[in-house]
Design a protein around this motif. Structure first.
Motif, PDB file in Angstrom:
ATOM      1  N   LEU A   1       0.955  -1.218   0.031  1.00  0.00           N
ATOM      2  CA  LEU A   1       0.049  -0.128  -0.044  1.00  0.00           C
ATOM      3  C   LEU A   1       0.855   1.051  -0.110  1.00  0.00           C
ATOM      4  O   LEU A   1       1.993   1.336   0.587  1.00  0.00           O
ATOM      5  N   TYR A   2       0.350   2.396  -0.597  1.00  0.00           N
ATOM      6  CA  TYR A   2       0.986   3.600  -0.498  1.00  0.00           C
ATOM      7  C   TYR A   2       0.413   4.355   0.410  1.00  0.00           C
ATOM      8  O   TYR A   2      -0.632   3.970   1.057  1.00  0.00           O
ATOM      9  N   LEU A   3       1.200   5.301   0.881  1.00  0.00           N
ATOM     10  CA  LEU A   3       1.065   6.087   2.107  1.00  0.00           C
ATOM     11  C   LEU A   3      -0.290   6.523   2.162  1.00  0.00           C
ATOM     12  O   LEU A   3      -1.327   6.410   3.237  1.00  0.00           O
ATOM     13  N   GLU A   4      -1.132   7.114   0.984  1.00  0.00           N
ATOM     14  CA  GLU A   4      -2.379   7.449   1.152  1.00  0.00           C
ATOM     15  C   GLU A   4      -3.466   6.300   1.156  1.00  0.00           C
ATOM     16  O   GLU A   4      -4.602   6.745   1.532  1.00  0.00           O
ATOM     17  N   GLU A   5      -3.104   5.181   1.137  1.00  0.00           N
ATOM     18  CA  GLU A   5      -4.192   3.958   1.453  1.00  0.00           C
ATOM     19  C   GLU A   5      -4.335   3.355   2.717  1.00  0.00           C
ATOM     20  O   GLU A   5      -4.895   2.743   2.861  1.00  0.00           O
ATOM     21  N   PHE A   6      -3.289   3.898   3.567  1.00  0.00           N
ATOM     22  CA  PHE A   6      -3.343   3.722   4.881  1.00  0.00           C
ATOM     23  C   PHE A   6      -4.370   4.364   5.578  1.00  0.00           C
ATOM     24  O   PHE A   6      -4.686   5.397   5.534  1.00  0.00           O
ATOM     25  N   VAL A   7      -5.116   3.573   6.711  1.00  0.00           N
ATOM     26  CA  VAL A   7      -6.216   4.317   7.538  1.00  0.00           C
ATOM     27  C   VAL A   7      -5.869   4.005   8.989  1.00  0.00           C
ATOM     28  O   VAL A   7      -5.776   2.674   9.301  1.00  0.00           O
ATOM     29  N   VAL A   8      -5.526   5.109   9.624  1.00  0.00           N
ATOM     30  CA  VAL A   8      -5.351   4.907  11.191  1.00  0.00           C
ATOM     31  C   VAL A   8      -6.417   4.166  11.858  1.00  0.00           C
ATOM     32  O   VAL A   8      -7.588   4.535  11.671  1.00  0.00           O
ATOM     33  N   GLY A   9      -5.921   3.129  12.670  1.00  0.00           N
ATOM     34  CA  GLY A   9      -6.924   2.470  13.233  1.00  0.00           C
ATOM     35  C   GLY A   9      -7.243   0.824  12.393  1.00  0.00           C
ATOM     36  O   GLY A   9      -7.714   0.068  13.364  1.00  0.00           O
ATOM     37  N   HIS A  10      -6.914   1.042  11.135  1.00  0.00           N
ATOM     38  CA  HIS A  10      -7.136  -0.115  10.442  1.00  0.00           C
ATOM     39  C   HIS A  10      -6.500  -1.410  11.111  1.00  0.00           C
ATOM     40  O   HIS A  10      -5.165  -1.150  11.127  1.00  0.00           O
ATOM     41  N   VAL A  11      -7.012  -2.578  11.039  1.00  0.00           N
ATOM     42  CA  VAL A  11      -6.437  -3.891  11.583  1.00  0.00           C
ATOM     43  C   VAL A  11      -6.211  -4.864  10.297  1.00  0.00           C
ATOM     44  O   VAL A  11      -7.329  -4.947   9.926  1.00  0.00           O
TER      45      VAL A  11
END
Length: 150
Positions: free
Chosen positions: A4-14
């Motif tokens: 994943l690229y930086l923009e594809e991460f979501v804080v809290g996603h497991v």
């Protein structure tokens, strides 16, 4: 599968990684020998039999590497620039030959780089569990991740 690229991460996603590995005696011996670690707790069955565990423990640095390695295919393959560091690394329960390890990763935080506009920093918490769902390792890792090309 690409990472994943930086923009594809979501804080809290497991991420519950589907890759798992049963740790073998050979894994433990090879890793200990390759890293020049002569700790008898890992490589000497007679010595280990006389300890509180009664058998060899898997080298904790192997466990750390396996935990992070299992996460790579789902989150960072091809999109990471570098590991920046690890902190709060703990091994609350030993790993033994024959244990099967599974891993979960939580996105703790993320931010754009202040000096390089094509990347950012993501902080992950990795957790490894054995086949009995006992936590065997945990660490927080910072990785420099690429952003999507404009």
């Amino acid at each position: 599968m690409a990472g994943l690229y930086l923009e594809e991460f979501v804080v809290g996603h497991v991420f519950r990684h589907t890759l798992r590995k049963t740790v073998t005696e050979s894994d433990n011996m090879l890793f200990s020998v390759m890293t020049l670690n002569p700790q008898p707790l890992h490589i000497d069955f007679d010595f280990a039999a006389k300890t509180e565990w009664g058998k060899p423990l898997v080298n904790s640095l192997f466990t750390l590497g396996l935990m992070i390695g299992i996460s790579v295919n789902d989150i960072t393959v091809g999109t990471t620039v570098a590991n920046l560091g690890m902190k709060e690394t703990v091994f609350p329960h030993p790993v033994f030959h024959g244990d099967t390890i599974r891993v979960e990763t939580t996105v703790v935080s993320m931010r754009e780089s202040k000096s390089k506009p094509d990347r950012g920093i993501v902080e992950f918490e990795h957790r490894a569990y054995n086949q009995n769902d006992v936590l065997v390792a945990k660490c927080t890792r910072q990785a420099m991740m690429l952003k999507k090309a404009a």
